[in-house]
Write a protein that holds these residues in place. Structure first.
Motif, PDB file in Angstrom:
ATOM      1  N   MET A  73     -48.625  20.586 -25.184  1.00 47.04           N
ATOM      2  CA  MET A  73     -48.730  20.548 -23.721  1.00 47.04           C
ATOM      3  C   MET A  73     -49.544  19.326 -23.293  1.00 47.04           C
ATOM      4  SD  MET A  73     -48.014  22.198 -20.838  1.00 47.04           S
ATOM      5  CE  MET A  73     -47.675  23.872 -21.340  1.00 47.04           C
ATOM      6  N   LEU A  74     -49.042  18.567 -22.330  1.00 52.53           N
ATOM      7  CA  LEU A  74     -49.805  17.435 -21.816  1.00 52.53           C
ATOM      8  C   LEU A  74     -50.996  17.943 -21.016  1.00 52.53           C
ATOM      9  CD1 LEU A  74     -46.978  15.019 -20.603  1.00 52.53           C
ATOM     10  CD2 LEU A  74     -48.245  14.919 -22.726  1.00 52.53           C
ATOM     11  N   THR A  75     -52.114  17.208 -21.131  1.00 49.19           N
ATOM     12  CA  THR A  75     -53.328  17.635 -20.431  1.00 49.19           C
ATOM     13  C   THR A  75     -53.441  17.005 -19.049  1.00 49.19           C
ATOM     14  OG1 THR A  75     -54.564  15.852 -21.499  1.00 49.19           O
ATOM     15  CG2 THR A  75     -54.551  18.021 -22.589  1.00 49.19           C
ATOM     16  N   THR A  76     -52.646  15.988 -18.761  1.00 52.57           N
ATOM     17  CA  THR A  76     -52.654  15.358 -17.440  1.00 52.57           C
ATOM     18  C   THR A  76     -51.252  15.429 -16.854  1.00 52.57           C
ATOM     19  OG1 THR A  76     -52.251  13.195 -18.452  1.00 52.57           O
ATOM     20  CG2 THR A  76     -54.545  13.802 -18.015  1.00 52.57           C
ATOM     21  N   PRO A  77     -51.119  15.408 -15.512  1.00 52.36           N
ATOM     22  CA  PRO A  77     -49.790  15.490 -14.904  1.00 52.36           C
ATOM     23  C   PRO A  77     -48.887  14.339 -15.357  1.00 52.36           C
ATOM     24  CG  PRO A  77     -51.516  15.786 -13.255  1.00 52.36           C
ATOM     25  CD  PRO A  77     -52.197  15.352 -14.516  1.00 52.36           C
ATOM     26  N   ILE A  78     -47.617  14.634 -15.517  1.00 51.54           N
ATOM     27  CA  ILE A  78     -46.652  13.599 -15.883  1.00 51.54           C
ATOM     28  C   ILE A  78     -46.302  12.813 -14.627  1.00 51.54           C
ATOM     29  CG2 ILE A  78     -44.378  13.136 -16.855  1.00 51.54           C
ATOM     30  CD1 ILE A  78     -44.522  15.805 -18.264  1.00 51.54           C
ATOM     31  N   PRO A  79     -46.478  11.485 -14.638  1.00 51.06           N
ATOM     32  CA  PRO A  79     -46.108  10.719 -13.449  1.00 51.06           C
ATOM     33  C   PRO A  79     -44.599  10.714 -13.239  1.00 51.06           C
ATOM     34  CG  PRO A  79     -46.754   9.238 -15.217  1.00 51.06           C
ATOM     35  CD  PRO A  79     -47.045  10.637 -15.695  1.00 51.06           C
ATOM     36  N   VAL A  80     -44.196  10.722 -11.978  1.00 52.34           N
ATOM     37  CA  VAL A  80     -42.786  10.685 -11.613  1.00 52.34           C
ATOM     38  C   VAL A  80     -42.489   9.365 -10.928  1.00 52.34           C
ATOM     39  CG1 VAL A  80     -40.992  11.702 -10.149  1.00 52.34           C
ATOM     40  CG2 VAL A  80     -42.612  13.185 -11.361  1.00 52.34           C
ATOM     41  N   PHE A  81     -41.534   8.622 -11.494  1.00 48.35           N
ATOM     42  CA  PHE A  81     -40.967   7.461 -10.802  1.00 48.35           C
ATOM     43  C   PHE A  81     -39.578   7.878 -10.355  1.00 48.35           C
ATOM     44  CE2 PHE A  81     -38.643   3.548 -10.238  1.00 48.35           C
ATOM     45  CZ  PHE A  81     -39.554   2.748  -9.567  1.00 48.35           C
ATOM     46  N   ASP A  82     -39.332   7.807  -9.066  1.00 50.09           N
ATOM     47  CA  ASP A  82     -38.182   8.447  -8.439  1.00 50.09           C
ATOM     48  C   ASP A  82     -37.136   7.412  -8.020  1.00 50.09           C
ATOM     49  OD1 ASP A  82     -36.727  10.531  -7.108  1.00 50.09           O
ATOM     50  OD2 ASP A  82     -37.612   9.867  -5.227  1.00 50.09           O
ATOM     51  N   GLY A  83     -35.871   7.771  -8.183  1.00 49.50           N
ATOM     52  CA  GLY A  83     -34.796   6.827  -7.933  1.00 49.50           C
ATOM     53  C   GLY A  83     -34.383   6.620  -6.498  1.00 49.50           C
ATOM     54  N   HIS A  84     -34.871   7.468  -5.560  1.00 51.27           N
ATOM     55  CA  HIS A  84     -34.424   7.264  -4.171  1.00 51.27           C
ATOM     56  C   HIS A  84     -35.277   8.050  -3.189  1.00 51.27           C
ATOM     57  CE1 HIS A  84     -31.375   6.002  -1.193  1.00 51.27           C
ATOM     58  NE2 HIS A  84     -31.763   7.103  -0.566  1.00 51.27           N
ATOM     59  N   ASN A  85     -35.761   7.374  -2.161  1.00 47.75           N
ATOM     60  CA  ASN A  85     -36.358   8.062  -1.021  1.00 47.75           C
ATOM     61  C   ASN A  85     -36.029   7.313   0.257  1.00 47.75           C
ATOM     62  OD1 ASN A  85     -38.724   6.356   0.033  1.00 47.75           O
ATOM     63  ND2 ASN A  85     -39.200   6.427  -2.155  1.00 47.75           N
ATOM     64  N   ASP A  86     -36.115   8.014   1.372  1.00 47.65           N
ATOM     65  CA  ASP A  86     -35.839   7.449   2.694  1.00 47.65           C
ATOM     66  C   ASP A  86     -37.072   7.487   3.591  1.00 47.65           C
ATOM     67  OD1 ASP A  86     -32.911   6.698   2.924  1.00 47.65           O
ATOM     68  OD2 ASP A  86     -32.712   8.734   2.140  1.00 47.65           O
ATOM     69  N   VAL A  87     -38.250   7.331   2.976  1.00 47.24           N
ATOM     70  CA  VAL A  87     -39.472   7.423   3.771  1.00 47.24           C
ATOM     71  C   VAL A  87     -39.571   6.315   4.814  1.00 47.24           C
ATOM     72  CG1 VAL A  87     -40.926   6.103   2.142  1.00 47.24           C
ATOM     73  CG2 VAL A  87     -41.962   7.811   3.660  1.00 47.24           C
ATOM     74  N   LEU A  88     -39.053   5.118   4.541  1.00 45.63           N
ATOM     75  CA  LEU A  88     -39.140   4.027   5.512  1.00 45.63           C
ATOM     76  C   LEU A  88     -38.365   4.371   6.781  1.00 45.63           C
ATOM     77  CD1 LEU A  88     -38.752   0.935   3.155  1.00 45.63           C
ATOM     78  CD2 LEU A  88     -40.858   1.868   4.145  1.00 45.63           C
ATOM     79  N   LEU A  89     -37.196   4.954   6.612  1.00 46.01           N
ATOM     80  CA  LEU A  89     -36.406   5.359   7.782  1.00 46.01           C
ATOM     81  C   LEU A  89     -37.143   6.437   8.567  1.00 46.01           C
ATOM     82  CD1 LEU A  89     -33.733   5.268   9.390  1.00 46.01           C
ATOM     83  CD2 LEU A  89     -32.893   7.059   7.853  1.00 46.01           C
ATOM     84  N   ARG A  90     -37.706   7.420   7.872  1.00 47.28           N
ATOM     85  CA  ARG A  90     -38.441   8.475   8.576  1.00 47.28           C
ATOM     86  C   ARG A  90     -39.630   7.909   9.347  1.00 47.28           C
ATOM     87  NH1 ARG A  90     -42.869  11.336   7.803  1.00 47.28           N
ATOM     88  NH2 ARG A  90     -43.199  10.794   5.620  1.00 47.28           N
TER      89      ARG A  90
END
Length: 345
Positions: free
Chosen positions: A1-18
């Motif tokens: 079990m990892l002791t620290t959170p696994i970082p997520v690099f995500d392929g798509h978001n629309d935060v700029l539009l929001r």
């Protein structure tokens, strides 16, 4: 079990539009300090382990009225370019005012450094190339400004391709493929080492790109047609072609692309999302699957709610049987790897 959170690099978001359409208070401040609306801001990203991702510049529809062919209207190139520049500037302003908490990344090494430093690793992505004319002048300028990934179309026609309409149930085999200008765009993207995103391509366009492109085939936020027969999802044959080029599929969190009944229901279980991840991993390999949330651009399972809920998905994947080494690939390593192979060192 990892002791620290696994970082997520995500392929798509629309935060700029929001942020751009949200009105009210300073959009940069809203992102950096957090708010209730939407799925992503910096505090929620940190809380959920969202280490960065492809930040889409998507040009809103001029009208929701479809034409005689059932297609959404396409903005003019001038309007699209103005809006593209405005959203790019918004991302640049976020970086400038973040005191190092946000970094615009132009290489895989930049992404790795940002993740290691705990700075949100943002990549400039265009979803639908309406801002670019057939002469491609804007493409070269935007690349110099930081553009590193591009989807030739959203789900509407433009000068480059047709784009797959939103239909359920439906095959993605709807309409013609690339135009002559579209073939020129793909060759230019290969020359500039801009990743070409297949997520809104129809079947004909997908295969036209597969014939032309010298880079790995990537669908940043698409799911499995065999599990959900939506026109936006990838057929088994398309998945196999992505495998053959060492490409990648980022699994979309949108419930419309997860469910086999086509119902837009936020009560959808995360187990359905896990099912799409597992299908791609089983069919084309654990190195070929990643995450492409579509945060701020679609309805996601309420169980996750927003970026702060990403650990719930990781735990669901772990319960399914994915090891920590496999989760590390799914959550970020596969994205960094395919971008490095596309962009070069």
């Amino acid at each position: 079990m990892l002791t620290t959170p696994i970082p997520v690099f995500d392929g798509h978001n629309d935060v700029l539009l929001r942020l751009r359409r949200g009105g009210g208070e300073d959009p940069v401040k809203r992102f950096l300090e957090g708010e209730e609306a939407g799925h992503i801001d910096l505090p929620r990203a940190k809380a959920g382990g969202l280490a960065g991702g492809l930040c889409a510049i998507y040009i809103p529809l001029p009208s929701m009225t479809k034409d005689a062919n059932g297609d959404f209207p396409t903005p003019t190139q001038a309007d699209a370019l103005n809006e593209t520049l405005a959203m790019a500037r918004l991302l640049f302003d976020i970086e400038a005012r973040s005191q190092g908490a946000v970094t615009i990344c132009r290489s895989a090494a930049d992404i790795r450094r940002s993740i290691e430093a705990g700075s949100f690793a943002a990549v400039v992505h265009i979803e639908g190339a309406e801002a670019v004319a057939a002469d491609l002048d804007a493409l070269y300028v935007l690349h110099q400004a930081g553009l590193r990934t591009l989807g030739p179309v959203w789900s509407r026609p433009n000068v480059f391709a047709y784009g797959v309409p939103f239909r359920y149930p439906s095959s993605p085999d709807i309409g013609p493929g690339l135009t002559d200008a579209g073939r020129g765009l793909i060759r230019a993207c290969n020359e500039l080492k801009i990743m070409v995103d297949l997520s809104h391509m129809n079947d004909a366009g997908f295969w036209d790109i597969a014939k032309i492109s010298q880079a790995p085939l990537v669908a940043s936020h698409s799911n499995v047609h065999a599990l959900c027969p939506h026109s936006r999802n990838l057929t088994d044959r398309q998945l196999d072609a992505i495998k053959d080029t060492g490409g990648l599929v980022g699994i979309n969190f949108g419930v419309l692309f997860l469910r086999d009944d086509g119902v837009k229901d936020a009560a959808t279980s995360l187990d359905l999302l896990v099912r799409h991840v597992a299908y791609v991993a089983d069919r084309i390999g654990i190195d070929r699957v990643a995450l492409g949330s579509d945060f701020d651009g679609t309805t996601i399972p309420a169980e996750m709610k927003d970026a702060a809920g990403l650990p719930r998905l990781i735990e669901a994947l772990r319960r399914h049987g994915f090891s920590d080494a496999e989760l590390t690939k799914i959550t970020h390593e596969n994205w960094v790897s395919v971008l490095e192979r596309t962009w070069g060192a």
